[in-house]
Motif scaffolding. Sequence first.
Motif, PDB file in Angstrom:
ATOM      1  N   VAL A 115     -63.058 -14.065  -5.107  1.00  0.00           N
ATOM      2  CA  VAL A 115     -62.782 -13.648  -3.729  1.00  0.00           C
ATOM      3  C   VAL A 115     -62.130 -12.273  -3.647  1.00  0.00           C
ATOM      4  CG1 VAL A 115     -62.601 -16.019  -2.880  1.00  0.00           C
ATOM      5  CG2 VAL A 115     -60.554 -14.817  -3.607  1.00  0.00           C
ATOM      6  N   LEU A 116     -61.768 -11.693  -4.787  1.00  0.00           N
ATOM      7  CA  LEU A 116     -61.114 -10.393  -4.775  1.00  0.00           C
ATOM      8  C   LEU A 116     -62.004  -9.314  -4.162  1.00  0.00           C
ATOM      9  CD1 LEU A 116     -58.468  -9.054  -5.480  1.00  0.00           C
ATOM     10  CD2 LEU A 116     -59.319  -8.690  -7.788  1.00  0.00           C
ATOM     11  N   ALA A 117     -63.269  -9.284  -4.524  1.00  0.00           N
ATOM     12  CA  ALA A 117     -64.194  -8.298  -3.949  1.00  0.00           C
ATOM     13  C   ALA A 117     -64.325  -8.498  -2.439  1.00  0.00           C
ATOM     14  CB  ALA A 117     -65.562  -8.387  -4.622  1.00  0.00           C
ATOM     15  N   GLU A 118     -64.313  -9.741  -1.988  1.00  0.00           N
ATOM     16  CA  GLU A 118     -64.393 -10.010  -0.547  1.00  0.00           C
ATOM     17  C   GLU A 118     -63.165  -9.476   0.180  1.00  0.00           C
ATOM     18  OE1 GLU A 118     -64.940 -14.218  -0.091  1.00  0.00           O
ATOM     19  OE2 GLU A 118     -66.789 -14.205  -1.282  1.00  0.00           O
ATOM     20  N   ARG A 119     -62.013  -9.597  -0.435  1.00  0.00           N
ATOM     21  CA  ARG A 119     -60.785  -9.090   0.176  1.00  0.00           C
ATOM     22  C   ARG A 119     -60.798  -7.563   0.254  1.00  0.00           C
ATOM     23  NH1 ARG A 119     -55.808 -12.005  -2.672  1.00  0.00           N
ATOM     24  NH2 ARG A 119     -54.675 -10.761  -1.129  1.00  0.00           N
ATOM     25  N   ILE A 120     -61.319  -6.906  -0.774  1.00  0.00           N
ATOM     26  CA  ILE A 120     -61.437  -5.445  -0.757  1.00  0.00           C
ATOM     27  C   ILE A 120     -62.449  -5.023   0.296  1.00  0.00           C
ATOM     28  CG2 ILE A 120     -62.138  -3.416  -2.092  1.00  0.00           C
ATOM     29  CD1 ILE A 120     -61.049  -4.934  -4.590  1.00  0.00           C
ATOM     30  N   GLU A 121     -63.569  -5.731   0.358  1.00  0.00           N
ATOM     31  CA  GLU A 121     -64.586  -5.414   1.358  1.00  0.00           C
ATOM     32  C   GLU A 121     -64.029  -5.542   2.775  1.00  0.00           C
ATOM     33  OE1 GLU A 121     -69.265  -6.341   2.254  1.00  0.00           O
ATOM     34  OE2 GLU A 121     -68.075  -7.893   1.262  1.00  0.00           O
ATOM     35  N   ALA A 122     -63.196  -6.532   3.008  1.00  0.00           N
ATOM     36  CA  ALA A 122     -62.585  -6.713   4.333  1.00  0.00           C
ATOM     37  C   ALA A 122     -61.723  -5.505   4.697  1.00  0.00           C
ATOM     38  CB  ALA A 122     -61.763  -8.000   4.360  1.00  0.00           C
ATOM     39  N   VAL A 123     -61.012  -4.947   3.728  1.00  0.00           N
ATOM     40  CA  VAL A 123     -60.206  -3.748   3.979  1.00  0.00           C
ATOM     41  C   VAL A 123     -61.120  -2.572   4.319  1.00  0.00           C
ATOM     42  CG1 VAL A 123     -58.654  -2.041   2.906  1.00  0.00           C
ATOM     43  CG2 VAL A 123     -58.280  -4.487   2.536  1.00  0.00           C
ATOM     44  N   LEU A 124     -62.182  -2.387   3.528  1.00  0.00           N
ATOM     45  CA  LEU A 124     -63.086  -1.252   3.734  1.00  0.00           C
ATOM     46  C   LEU A 124     -63.872  -1.338   5.033  1.00  0.00           C
ATOM     47  CD1 LEU A 124     -64.617  -0.648   0.187  1.00  0.00           C
ATOM     48  CD2 LEU A 124     -62.858   0.680   1.350  1.00  0.00           C
ATOM     49  N   ARG A 160     -56.258   3.588  -0.679  1.00  0.00           N
ATOM     50  CA  ARG A 160     -55.423   2.991  -1.715  1.00  0.00           C
ATOM     51  C   ARG A 160     -54.230   2.251  -1.115  1.00  0.00           C
ATOM     52  NH1 ARG A 160     -50.244   3.793  -2.816  1.00  0.00           N
ATOM     53  NH2 ARG A 160     -50.447   5.938  -2.177  1.00  0.00           N
ATOM     54  N   GLN A 161     -53.598   2.845  -0.121  1.00  0.00           N
ATOM     55  CA  GLN A 161     -52.440   2.207   0.512  1.00  0.00           C
ATOM     56  C   GLN A 161     -52.818   0.886   1.182  1.00  0.00           C
ATOM     57  OE1 GLN A 161     -50.953   5.213   3.153  1.00  0.00           O
ATOM     58  NE2 GLN A 161     -49.820   6.261   1.532  1.00  0.00           N
ATOM     59  N   ASP A 162     -53.904   0.893   1.944  1.00  0.00           N
ATOM     60  CA  ASP A 162     -54.315  -0.339   2.631  1.00  0.00           C
ATOM     61  C   ASP A 162     -54.793  -1.398   1.651  1.00  0.00           C
ATOM     62  OD1 ASP A 162     -53.580   0.521   5.126  1.00  0.00           O
ATOM     63  OD2 ASP A 162     -55.586   1.192   5.695  1.00  0.00           O
ATOM     64  N   MET A 163     -55.496  -0.959   0.611  1.00  0.00           N
ATOM     65  CA  MET A 163     -55.954  -1.915  -0.387  1.00  0.00           C
ATOM     66  C   MET A 163     -54.751  -2.549  -1.095  1.00  0.00           C
ATOM     67  SD  MET A 163     -58.857  -1.400  -3.349  1.00  0.00           S
ATOM     68  CE  MET A 163     -58.119   0.103  -3.937  1.00  0.00           C
ATOM     69  N   TRP A 164     -53.748  -1.744  -1.416  1.00  0.00           N
ATOM     70  CA  TRP A 164     -52.559  -2.272  -2.073  1.00  0.00           C
ATOM     71  C   TRP A 164     -51.841  -3.271  -1.176  1.00  0.00           C
ATOM     72  CZ3 TRP A 164     -50.447  -3.629  -6.223  1.00  0.00           C
ATOM     73  CH2 TRP A 164     -49.094  -3.939  -6.273  1.00  0.00           C
ATOM     74  N   ARG A 165     -51.711  -2.944   0.108  1.00  0.00           N
ATOM     75  CA  ARG A 165     -51.052  -3.870   1.038  1.00  0.00           C
ATOM     76  C   ARG A 165     -51.763  -5.218   1.075  1.00  0.00           C
ATOM     77  NH1 ARG A 165     -50.876   0.954   4.683  1.00  0.00           N
ATOM     78  NH2 ARG A 165     -48.808   1.832   4.344  1.00  0.00           N
ATOM     79  N   GLY A 197     -61.399  -0.465  -5.563  1.00  0.00           N
ATOM     80  CA  GLY A 197     -61.177  -1.657  -6.376  1.00  0.00           C
ATOM     81  C   GLY A 197     -60.093  -1.332  -7.361  1.00  0.00           C
ATOM     82  N   GLY A 198     -60.324  -1.683  -8.607  1.00  0.00           N
ATOM     83  CA  GLY A 198     -59.344  -1.315  -9.596  1.00  0.00           C
ATOM     84  C   GLY A 198     -59.300  -2.190 -10.814  1.00  0.00           C
ATOM     85  N   ARG A 199     -58.218  -1.996 -11.499  1.00  0.00           N
ATOM     86  CA  ARG A 199     -57.943  -2.658 -12.769  1.00  0.00           C
ATOM     87  C   ARG A 199     -57.212  -3.958 -12.470  1.00  0.00           C
ATOM     88  NH1 ARG A 199     -56.085   0.225 -18.025  1.00  0.00           N
ATOM     89  NH2 ARG A 199     -57.165   1.917 -17.006  1.00  0.00           N
ATOM     90  N   VAL A 200     -57.625  -5.010 -13.148  1.00  0.00           N
ATOM     91  CA  VAL A 200     -56.966  -6.315 -12.995  1.00  0.00           C
ATOM     92  C   VAL A 200     -56.664  -6.846 -14.385  1.00  0.00           C
ATOM     93  CG1 VAL A 200     -57.162  -8.651 -12.083  1.00  0.00           C
ATOM     94  CG2 VAL A 200     -58.305  -6.769 -10.897  1.00  0.00           C
ATOM     95  N   LEU A 201     -55.413  -7.214 -14.605  1.00  0.00           N
ATOM     96  CA  LEU A 201     -55.043  -7.849 -15.862  1.00  0.00           C
ATOM     97  C   LEU A 201     -55.344  -9.329 -15.730  1.00  0.00           C
ATOM     98  CD1 LEU A 201     -51.634  -6.117 -16.570  1.00  0.00           C
ATOM     99  CD2 LEU A 201     -53.882  -5.535 -17.472  1.00  0.00           C
ATOM    100  N   VAL A 233     -65.917  -2.365  -4.792  1.00  0.00           N
ATOM    101  CA  VAL A 233     -66.737  -2.495  -3.589  1.00  0.00           C
ATOM    102  C   VAL A 233     -66.997  -1.079  -3.087  1.00  0.00           C
ATOM    103  CG1 VAL A 233     -66.833  -3.379  -1.230  1.00  0.00           C
ATOM    104  CG2 VAL A 233     -65.705  -4.716  -3.000  1.00  0.00           C
ATOM    105  N   ALA A 234     -68.211  -0.799  -2.647  1.00  0.00           N
ATOM    106  CA  ALA A 234     -68.566   0.535  -2.164  1.00  0.00           C
ATOM    107  C   ALA A 234     -68.843   0.506  -0.666  1.00  0.00           C
ATOM    108  CB  ALA A 234     -69.790   1.061  -2.911  1.00  0.00           C
ATOM    109  N   ALA A 235     -68.545   1.642  -0.025  1.00  0.00           N
ATOM    110  CA  ALA A 235     -68.812   1.799   1.404  1.00  0.00           C
ATOM    111  C   ALA A 235     -69.108   3.266   1.677  1.00  0.00           C
ATOM    112  CB  ALA A 235     -67.614   1.342   2.223  1.00  0.00           C
ATOM    113  N   ASP A 236     -69.956   3.523   2.652  1.00  0.00           N
ATOM    114  CA  ASP A 236     -70.281   4.887   3.046  1.00  0.00           C
ATOM    115  C   ASP A 236     -69.494   5.251   4.298  1.00  0.00           C
ATOM    116  OD1 ASP A 236     -72.185   5.387   0.998  1.00  0.00           O
ATOM    117  OD2 ASP A 236     -73.615   4.138   2.085  1.00  0.00           O
ATOM    118  N   LEU A 237     -68.953   6.477   4.292  1.00  0.00           N
ATOM    119  CA  LEU A 237     -68.163   6.977   5.409  1.00  0.00           C
ATOM    120  C   LEU A 237     -68.616   8.401   5.733  1.00  0.00           C
ATOM    121  CD1 LEU A 237     -64.608   5.820   4.261  1.00  0.00           C
ATOM    122  CD2 LEU A 237     -65.932   4.869   6.147  1.00  0.00           C
TER     123      LEU A 237
END
Length: 116
Positions: A86-95, A45-50, A76-80, A28-32
């Motif tokens: 819904v994973l992208a939605e969860r990352i977007e919520a963090v960002l 990375r810390q917040d996404m991991w949490r 985002g990242g690597r997923v085995l 997921v991308a965001a501009d800051l």
Amino acid sequence: MARSWHILREEGALTLCRQRPPRFNVAVAADLPKADPLRLAHQIRQDMWRALQDVRGFSPVVRVAQTAEGVRVTAGGRVLGLVSPVLAERIEAVLEKPANRGRWLRHAARGQGADL
């Protein structure tokens, strides 16, 4: 034993990852606004991991690239295994969470002298 993070620098961008090569199975991308890229990447990375530590086989990757207006963060990242829709939605919520953004930018402003 703590494992180290890889910090990959290329012209105009920095990528923080646990495993090389970095891989985005989900992103997921965001501009800051402009901020210290390494400090920003670590905070995201810390917040996404949490938020995603319950995702089996997830390994965070954060890329911070310069833009004319500031920085573009790709998180985002690597997923085995299979990537849940819904994973992208969860990352977007963090960002997109205003409290996260404010904390990241305050922390990253302390190292404002660093460039990509």
